[in-house]
Design an enzyme around this catalytic site. Structure first.
Site, mmCIF file in Angstrom:
data_model
loop_
_atom_site.group_PDB
_atom_site.id
_atom_site.type_symbol
_atom_site.label_atom_id
_atom_site.label_comp_id
_atom_site.label_asym_id
_atom_site.label_seq_id
_atom_site.Cartn_x
_atom_site.Cartn_y
_atom_site.Cartn_z
ATOM 1 N N ARG B 50 89.414 10.050 -25.949
ATOM 2 C CA ARG B 50 90.153 8.802 -25.850
ATOM 3 C C ARG B 50 90.663 8.480 -27.244
ATOM 4 N NH1 ARG B 50 86.638 3.606 -24.665
ATOM 5 N NH2 ARG B 50 85.964 4.273 -26.715
ATOM 6 N N ASP B 52 92.834 6.078 -29.862
ATOM 7 C CA ASP B 52 93.219 4.662 -29.943
ATOM 8 C C ASP B 52 94.731 4.478 -30.074
ATOM 9 O OD1 ASP B 52 90.720 3.422 -29.809
ATOM 10 O OD2 ASP B 52 90.331 3.799 -31.940
ATOM 11 N N ARG B 197 87.860 7.184 -38.472
ATOM 12 C CA ARG B 197 88.522 6.142 -39.260
ATOM 13 C C ARG B 197 87.526 5.384 -40.150
ATOM 14 N NH1 ARG B 197 91.712 2.997 -34.737
ATOM 15 N NH2 ARG B 197 92.105 1.587 -36.492
#
Lengths: 244, 244
Positions: B50, B52, B197
């Site tokens: 998944r 972002d 991140r």
């Protein structure tokens, strides 16, 4: 009243070219809106090069007159605070009152990028011509040399041009392989309408073997757009720099 | 009925992430619409990762079941003819009926790109983190080594994660200067929510001198998100490849 000169960068993907058009999204309109937002002054700005829809600039030059009291070193920051994120002022300076970014340019530099990966790339679609054909780069390099120097470039000028003369002096014409890219570097004292894209399209025809490198000379000599190759797509083209 | 597996590439700029959401533009919805256009079958597809909003993929893996009679070697072409131009199928193949792109992945590879030019670039705004701070790259490289091997990565997991365990094994963690870019390469058997991140944000804090390289070990040991650095912005992140 003073004349301000700016170097700007833009991603041309979203724009219908640089030059103002009624009812179309243009870089010039975005810049004039930004100046209006900052100064309340609405006027037409001067620029070095009219780039087409989808064409990019790393160093377009513009100029405009203003009575605003924004300090010179704050203009870039001020403009960038109101410009859309795909247009950026890199540099601003005071210009002579008669400075004209187009008429006083002595040399313009363009780059055209072809992305050669077989697979293509969603990341290149707006920033290069994705073309995976087998191309004979050596032949293309050979053909480039015929374009150096002063020539009548009418064969490489699209119809609709308002040019009065077709002679331009090409000081650099080089094609280089750079990783997955094939890059064409052109520098001249001026360019005709679509000239870089027609030169690129013709070079690709030579790379494909449809034309011999030496035919570049006869295409030039014919002074007829129909003799040159197709116009390469806009998204690979970058206005890199303008010299004064 | 057969299960098809595809490798896809997308520019995540325009999407609210990969995973389907009601009333949001997602990559999954675009893919499912394309499959529906080709087959008339509307079903939820399986995927490896998944990503972002704003995050890109060079090699996301998806799978879905279909009764359509499209030949296997035509699937990529067929999908690309109906997909938006920022999503592209690179490869398709037949998969085992129980193939699951997430559960069966043995290694995922991510790259995070920082663009370091002082001037910034309108061309990088969606494709890298434009950050011109002075960064001590050697310290960042030193810090990377603490992340190699099996660790509890809870400190690098955003809240809202549905992960049941926080232990992952990192097989590659390297930061390299490449021209104007600083690239972080991470490979692991799995990643937690926002893990890349947050690691990048922490490394940048180390590069700035706000944290010592050795503090990476204590941040890991604390198992607390508040000990790590900020979350780096999404547009520099690329899902590069998934291994099975």
């Amino acid at each position: 009243m003073q004349r301000i000169r700016m170097v700007i960068q833009y991603d041309g993907s979203r724009y219908h070219g640089f030059q103002f058009q009624t009812n179309a999204h243009t870089v010039q309109a975005a810049l004039q809106d930004a100046i209006f937002n900052l100064t309340g002054e609405r006027k037409s700005l001067l620029f070095a090069s009219r780039t087409d829809a989808g064409v990019h600039a790393l160093g377009q030059v513009i100029a405009f007159d203003t009575v605003a009291s924004i300090p010179l070193d704050r203009w870039a920051l001020a403009m960038n605070s109101v410009l859309p994120e795909d247009i950026q002022v890199l540099h601003s300076q005071l210009a002579a009152p008669d400075f004209h970014p187009r008429f006083q340019a002595v040399c313009k530099h363009y780059t055209y990028k072809i992305y050669r990966s077989l697979q293509g790339s969603v990341f290149q679609r707006h920033y290069a011509w994705c073309n995976s054909e087998a191309l004979d780069v050596e032949s293309m390099q050979e053909a480039c040399e015929f374009l150096l120097g002063p020539h009548n470039f009418r064969s490489f000028c699209a119809s609709g041009s308002s040019a009065k003369t077709f002679t331009r002096t090409m000081s650099r014409c080089e094609i280089q392989e750079e990783g997955d890219y094939l890059c064409l570097y052109l520098s001249a004292d001026g360019f005709l309408y679509n000239m870089v894209r027609i030169i690129m399209g013709t070079l690709v025809d030579i790379g494909r073997g449809r034309l011999e490198p030496g035919q570049m000379a006869s295409i030039l000599a014919r002074q007829d757009r129909k003799c040159a190759g197709p116009t390469a797509p806009p998204q690979g083209l970058y206005l890199v720099r303008v010299d004064y």
